[in-house]
Structures are given as structure tokens and as C-alpha cells.
Design a protein around this motif. Sequence first.
Motif, PDB file in Angstrom:
ATOM      1  N   PRO A  49       0.681  -0.778   0.075  1.00  0.00           N
ATOM      2  CA  PRO A  49       0.131  -0.012  -0.005  1.00  0.00           C
ATOM      3  C   PRO A  49       1.084   1.347  -0.100  1.00  0.00           C
ATOM      4  CG  PRO A  49      -0.075  -0.968   2.326  1.00  0.00           C
ATOM      5  CD  PRO A  49       0.714  -1.677   0.997  1.00  0.00           C
ATOM      6  N   ALA A  50       0.216   2.245  -0.362  1.00  0.00           N
ATOM      7  CA  ALA A  50       1.581   3.630  -0.750  1.00  0.00           C
ATOM      8  C   ALA A  50       0.535   4.957  -0.054  1.00  0.00           C
ATOM      9  CB  ALA A  50       1.831   3.764  -1.899  1.00  0.00           C
ATOM     10  N   VAL A  51       1.040   5.525   0.348  1.00  0.00           N
ATOM     11  CA  VAL A  51       0.300   6.878   0.352  1.00  0.00           C
ATOM     12  C   VAL A  51       1.137   7.967   0.547  1.00  0.00           C
ATOM     13  CG1 VAL A  51       1.618   7.543   3.058  1.00  0.00           C
ATOM     14  CG2 VAL A  51      -0.343   8.649   2.754  1.00  0.00           C
ATOM     15  N   PHE A  52       0.518   8.784  -0.427  1.00  0.00           N
ATOM     16  CA  PHE A  52       0.277   9.760  -0.942  1.00  0.00           C
ATOM     17  C   PHE A  52       0.744  11.293  -0.027  1.00  0.00           C
ATOM     18  CE2 PHE A  52       1.605   7.356  -4.634  1.00  0.00           C
ATOM     19  CZ  PHE A  52       1.918   7.660  -5.483  1.00  0.00           C
ATOM     20  N   ASN A  53       2.090  11.997   0.032  1.00  0.00           N
ATOM     21  CA  ASN A  53       1.233  13.130   1.383  1.00  0.00           C
ATOM     22  C   ASN A  53       1.950  14.274   0.669  1.00  0.00           C
ATOM     23  OD1 ASN A  53       1.593  14.075   4.265  1.00  0.00           O
ATOM     24  ND2 ASN A  53       3.781  14.635   3.801  1.00  0.00           N
ATOM     25  N   TYR A  54       1.024  15.572   0.831  1.00  0.00           N
ATOM     26  CA  TYR A  54       1.286  16.080   0.110  1.00  0.00           C
ATOM     27  C   TYR A  54       1.157  17.495   1.107  1.00  0.00           C
ATOM     28  CZ  TYR A  54       0.000  15.186  -4.340  1.00  0.00           C
ATOM     29  OH  TYR A  54      -0.571  14.219  -5.445  1.00  0.00           O
ATOM     30  N   HIS A  55       2.523  18.162   1.377  1.00  0.00           N
ATOM     31  CA  HIS A  55       3.164  19.244   2.576  1.00  0.00           C
ATOM     32  C   HIS A  55       1.909  20.866   2.443  1.00  0.00           C
ATOM     33  CE1 HIS A  55       5.104  22.193   0.267  1.00  0.00           C
ATOM     34  NE2 HIS A  55       5.252  20.731  -1.293  1.00  0.00           N
ATOM     35  N   GLY A  56       2.667  21.326   3.094  1.00  0.00           N
ATOM     36  CA  GLY A  56       1.703  22.809   3.768  1.00  0.00           C
ATOM     37  C   GLY A  56       2.052  23.794   3.034  1.00  0.00           C
TER      38      GLY A  56
END
Length: 382
Positions: A49-56
Motif C-alpha cells: 500500500p502507498a500514501v502520497f503526502n502533500y505538504h503545507g
Amino acid sequence: MRFILTLGVAGLALSPPSQAAELELKAPGIDDTILVSLPENHDPAKSWPAVFNYHGFNGRPNTKSTREHTGTSDWIVVGMGYTQPGKYQLQEEDIAAELKAFRHVRDELARSQGLDSKRVYVSGYSKGGWMSDALLQAEPSLRGGAILMGGHIPTPLKNPAPLSKDSHIFIGIGRKDPNYIPSLKALVHYRGLGLPTSFEAWPELGHDFPPEGSTGLREWFTLQNGGKPDDRALEMEFKKLLTLPPAEAWLALADFKERPFCNTPESPWPETISTAQTKLEEDPPAARESKIHRSHRQLLGREVMMRTLDDLRQIDAGYMKLAATSSDSPQNATIQLDHRRILAVLEQARAVPVPTPQPKPSPTRPKPPNDKLDFPTNPLIR
């Protein structure tokens, strides 16, 4: 180990490494380097599984905080950049550009690192929370997402993508965050779609993430990867809460009831907690806190759905009455906080000049101005 890879039309410039590592990727349309944290037990021949993280806003691609919540094993964590960094309005063409970059990275990692395209999630902090919400409305392949310190904006897409009923959503927000009401709008939106949606409010925080991390987010990631609740730990925590004074215990159980581990399919915890709260309400102070809590939630629900200036005035009156009748309640500070937010919106509405109706060249009298308040949507500004 760290490898620098270039994502181009032809694919990866280098062969995938034979052991787990942190990868640095370059993708078309994104100036920042994309970071990929592979799990310690990574094998590219297996499925992950993968999670794409978007920063602030003003941040850089990173994987650290999200990795702290997924744990060191099993998950591929991607620190994404933006095709349009900084402040911007989220329009259809913006979403299309972000989707193109997301899909490109997803497909390359599926080809080379064993990313499971059917188990891809998004998460984001602040501006990234708004981006996660936008992508959840635009990308039907997503299995879910975590909207942190952000909220919900109805998508400008002509044909929003329906998410699978297997999708799961987590929403985390500081109770003093200006994005609190937009986060509640996200809760209403995704639960309205029939999706399991967890909500966690951090009582003392504004526009910040808890320095110790989020218990609910850790539980949520565990469940998304097929993990099970720690029933023994939940039982111990439940019994500890019941040792508090009845009114305090009732309020603590209200938060406990929202935990992802307490809301798995066929879990006995919702009924167990509700039964305990009903028993606690035999104590008059606890019954009073229950009534205040229910009235406050009703006002918040009306605030989320308000459309006109008249709605706003009625909610203002409701908060004023509730604040006065709950002055000695531990919930009063939060009620006062929410009332100040309503007063600020009301003051802003009063400052908007009402246009003078222009006479029409006809014998009919002009209609008075409509008593409606146009509430601006939240752009991706943080």
C-alpha cells in the motif's frame, strides 16, 4: 541508502534498488524533488500500500511525519511536490495538472517498486489537506485519504469521480484552527457519500499538528493495512475514563467514541460507550453536560449548512443563549470560541454594502435586495 531517479516518458533512468531505501524522484511539471520512503521490509516483487503526502504552504516534500504514523513496515510513503507551488486557486486545470503528476509517479512506482495501485491513499497537512480533498473528488482509484488541518471545497470538475464504497477518510483538525468549520464540512460531505469517516479534533491547537502525533491517525493507518484494534488497550483506557468524575467521564467518552479503533465493522464499542454514557447521565452534572454537548453539536451542524444572513443571525442567537446557560461548564470556553467565530462572520457580513436597487423603466416597483449572504469558498492558501 538514497537513490536519485528521474521519471520521464520512458520510465526510470536507473534500475530499482535491490533493498529498501529512500528514493529521490524528478517528475514532469514538478520542480521540487519527490521523496519516496520504502518500508524496511520492502521487496519490489511484492505488493505494497502507498500514501502520497502533500505538504503545507511554504513547505517541501517530506515523508517524516506520515512515516511516523504508518510505522516503519509495509507502507510506501511518497512526499509529493506541487505543479503549482505557493498560493493558488483550485480550478479544473489545476486539478488536472496535479492528477497528471500523481498518476505518473503512482504508475512508475507500481512498475518498479511493487506499489499496489488498488491501495493508494493521499494525505496532506494544511494546504496539503485541501489538496487531498480535491484529489479525493477527482481520482476514483484512491482508496481513501487523510485531510489534516484543511477542509472541503466542492470540486469545480464537471464530472467528479465517485469514490469506491471501500474508501475510508480521516479528518484531523485543531479545535482553534480557522479551518475547523471547513473540516466539519468535509466530515458531512464524505459521510454523506456513505464512506467511513473518522474525525479527530485536537483541543488546544490552532493551525498546528500535534507534536506527539495523532492517535487516531495511527489507528486509521493500521486499519487501512488490514490491522486489528488493540481491544485490550481500549478496554484499559475505557475503564480508566470511567474512574473520572461522571461529568468529566461523559465528555471524555464522547471523544473516545470517535476513535477509528472503536468504529470498525461489527465493533461492540459504540454501543458499549453509549450505554456507559447513559448510565453516567443518572448523575445530574453529567446529564447537564450531555445536554450542553448535544445543543453545541446542533449549532455546529447548522453553522456548516448555513446559507443566508438570516441563518447566521439565528445561529448567533443560539450561541449567545448557550454561552449564557453554560457559563460554569468546561465546554463553555469552546462555545465562546465558536460564538466569536460567528460574530466575526456577522461583522464581515454587515460591512458588505447592500447595492441600491436601480429603478427599472417599467411601472413595476423594484424588488428589495435579497437577504442572502454569499459565503466565499476556501481557496488553497495555506
